[in-house]
Each structure stands twice: as C-alpha cells, then as structure tokens.
Design a protein around this motif. Structure first.
Motif, short mmCIF file in Angstrom:
data_model
loop_
_atom_site.label_atom_id
_atom_site.label_comp_id
_atom_site.label_asym_id
_atom_site.label_seq_id
_atom_site.Cartn_x
_atom_site.Cartn_y
_atom_site.Cartn_z
N UNK A 253 -10.16 0.87 7.50
CA UNK A 253 -11.46 0.57 8.12
C UNK A 253 -12.54 1.54 7.67
N UNK A 254 -12.22 2.82 7.66
CA UNK A 254 -13.20 3.83 7.23
C UNK A 254 -13.60 3.61 5.78
N UNK A 255 -12.61 3.42 4.92
CA UNK A 255 -12.90 3.23 3.50
C UNK A 255 -13.71 1.96 3.27
N UNK A 256 -13.37 0.89 3.98
CA UNK A 256 -14.12 -0.36 3.83
C UNK A 256 -15.57 -0.17 4.27
N UNK B 283 0.89 5.41 1.31
CA UNK B 283 0.48 5.87 2.64
C UNK B 283 -1.01 5.78 2.85
N UNK B 284 -1.59 6.83 3.39
CA UNK B 284 -3.02 6.81 3.70
C UNK B 284 -3.89 6.83 2.45
N UNK B 285 -3.35 7.31 1.34
CA UNK B 285 -4.08 7.20 0.08
C UNK B 285 -4.21 5.73 -0.32
N UNK B 286 -3.14 5.00 -0.19
CA UNK B 286 -3.19 3.56 -0.46
C UNK B 286 -4.19 2.88 0.47
N UNK B 287 -4.18 3.27 1.74
CA UNK B 287 -5.10 2.67 2.70
C UNK B 287 -6.55 2.92 2.29
N UNK B 288 -6.85 4.11 1.79
CA UNK B 288 -8.22 4.42 1.35
C UNK B 288 -8.63 3.54 0.18
N UNK B 289 -7.77 3.41 -0.81
CA UNK B 289 -8.08 2.56 -1.95
C UNK B 289 -8.15 1.08 -1.56
N UNK B 290 -7.31 0.70 -0.64
CA UNK B 290 -7.32 -0.69 -0.17
C UNK B 290 -8.64 -1.02 0.52
N UNK B 291 -9.08 -0.13 1.40
CA UNK B 291 -10.35 -0.35 2.08
C UNK B 291 -11.52 -0.39 1.14
N UNK B 292 -11.51 0.48 0.13
CA UNK B 292 -12.59 0.48 -0.86
C UNK B 292 -12.62 -0.84 -1.62
N UNK B 293 -11.44 -1.35 -1.99
CA UNK B 293 -11.38 -2.63 -2.70
C UNK B 293 -11.90 -3.77 -1.83
N UNK B 294 -11.52 -3.77 -0.56
CA UNK B 294 -11.98 -4.81 0.34
C UNK B 294 -13.49 -4.72 0.57
#
Length: 223
Positions: free
Chosen positions: A55-58, A74-85
């Motif tokens: 959510x934060x990255x998005x 982990x949370x690194x993946x979540x950061x990249x995932x949010x940025x992509x979204x």
C-alpha cells in the motif's frame, strides 16, 4: 608466485568494485525522486506488514515517486510490487545471497556483490527512507543513513520508521539511554519519524520534496 596471484586477484576485485559503482551511477542517473523501502525478507504474503508495504509503495508510486528496494523477497518484494501496481519505476538493488532470490516485480534491476557499493546507491539515489519492520539488514541501512546525516556527510533526508509497536522500544532506548549518556545528540534524532499512518509517509516525503525543489530553485543543493 603465490604473492603475484594474490595481487592479481586483488586487482580484479578492485575493478569489479569500480564496475558496480559505474553501472549503478549510470543506470540510476535519471531516476528522479525516489524513496527506498527496507524491511524483512522473512515477512511475506500473509503478513499484515506485507500488505501495508504494498500500500505504501503503491501510494508513493501513484504520486510520482520511484521506489527502490533491496530486490529480495518478503517486504522488499512488497515494495516492488506496490511500485509496479502504482505505475512507477520499481527498482531492485539485488545482492548475491544464497538464501534470497530476486523478486519478479522489478523493472530496473541491478546486481551487487558488495554491500558497501549497494549502500552507496541507496543513499545517493533516495530522497527518503521508509523502514518497515526488519532485522539486521534493515537496521544496518537505517543507522548507516542516520550516521551519515549526523556527521554531515550527506544532506538530510527523512527516515520513517513504520510500525510504532515494532520500533517504539528502539526509539525509547535511544532517548532514555543514549541521549542521557551524551553518546548521541538531540539533533541526531530530529531526522526520525515513527508512524502507523500510510498517508503520513506520503506527507513526509512530499514536504521533503518541496524543500528540495526550493533549494534547487534557490541554487542550493540537489542532494
């Protein structure tokens, strides 16, 4: 003969280090305003912190920020995932570790063998840090940036600790133990923010971005 071989290996190591710096500076040169998000590789999907990191990255991405992570799970993946979204640049500064594989949400991926070269890229190309719950690696990046600011080696950037329950004990220890012992100063703590509010993270980064833009307009630093 053995000494010559050792010298040769050291020379090649030096060139490899230089190549990591060269590639990093070159490929990240046009990144623009970027925020680095750190956090544990062990907190994957199913962790509430994973969802919050996405959510934060998005949110940052939707507001024009590139997002940089360590490129792992982990949370690194979540950061990249949010940025992509969020349709912004999703950067992974990957490090060669046997227990971690690069995540699949990076559109700009760099590979490092040396932690110190990777650290320089985080500091050089980030206008702010968000530290989600993490372990030694997250603490290492956090205290590295804090030390560089406290010693005036880099210009100030916001250090956001996300998760009051997770980080409050660390902040209390710094205030209640380090500060009275005079091993740190109050000035060093002013760079820190702790929050559980996703929108506050964006507000902190936006305020710092406005400050940087004013400095650029006035002919000051872009750092």
């Amino acid at each position: 003969m053995i000494e010559d071989l050792k010298k040769g290996r050291e020379s090649w190591r030096m060139f490899r280090i230089i190549s990591e710096f060269t590639e990093g500076f070159d490929r990240l040169a046009d990144l623009g305003f970027a925020v680095s998000i750190f956090g544990s590789a062990r907190l994957g999907p199913g962790s509430p912190y994973y969802d919050t990191t996405v959510e934060i990255a998005r949110l940052l991405a939707e507001n024009g920020y590139a997002v940089i992570s360590g490129g792992g799970p982990g949370l690194m993946e979540a950061a990249n995932r949010g940025a992509s979204e969020g349709k912004s640049r999703s950067v992974g500064l990957n490090i060669a570790l046997p227990q971690e594989k690069p995540n699949l949400f990076q559109d700009l991926s760099l590979q490092f063998n040396y932690f110190f070269a990777r650290k320089v890229m985080f500091v050089r190309h980030s206008m702010g840090y968000v530290c989600m719950p993490g372990g030694f690696g997250t603490m290492d990046e956090f205290f590295e940036a804090l030390t560089l600011m406290d010693t005036h080696k880099i210009y100030p950037l916001p250090l956001v600790l996300f998760g009051k329950e997770y980080y409050q004990g660390l902040l209390d220890w710094m205030r209640d133990t380090l500060l009275p012992a005079s091993t740190i100063t109050e000035e060093g703590l002013r760079y820190l923010s702790v929050t559980d509010d996703v929108d506050e993270v964006l507000d902190i980064m936006n305020r710092h971005k406005e400050w940087k833009l004013r400095m650029i307009q006035e002919g000051g630093t872009q750092g």
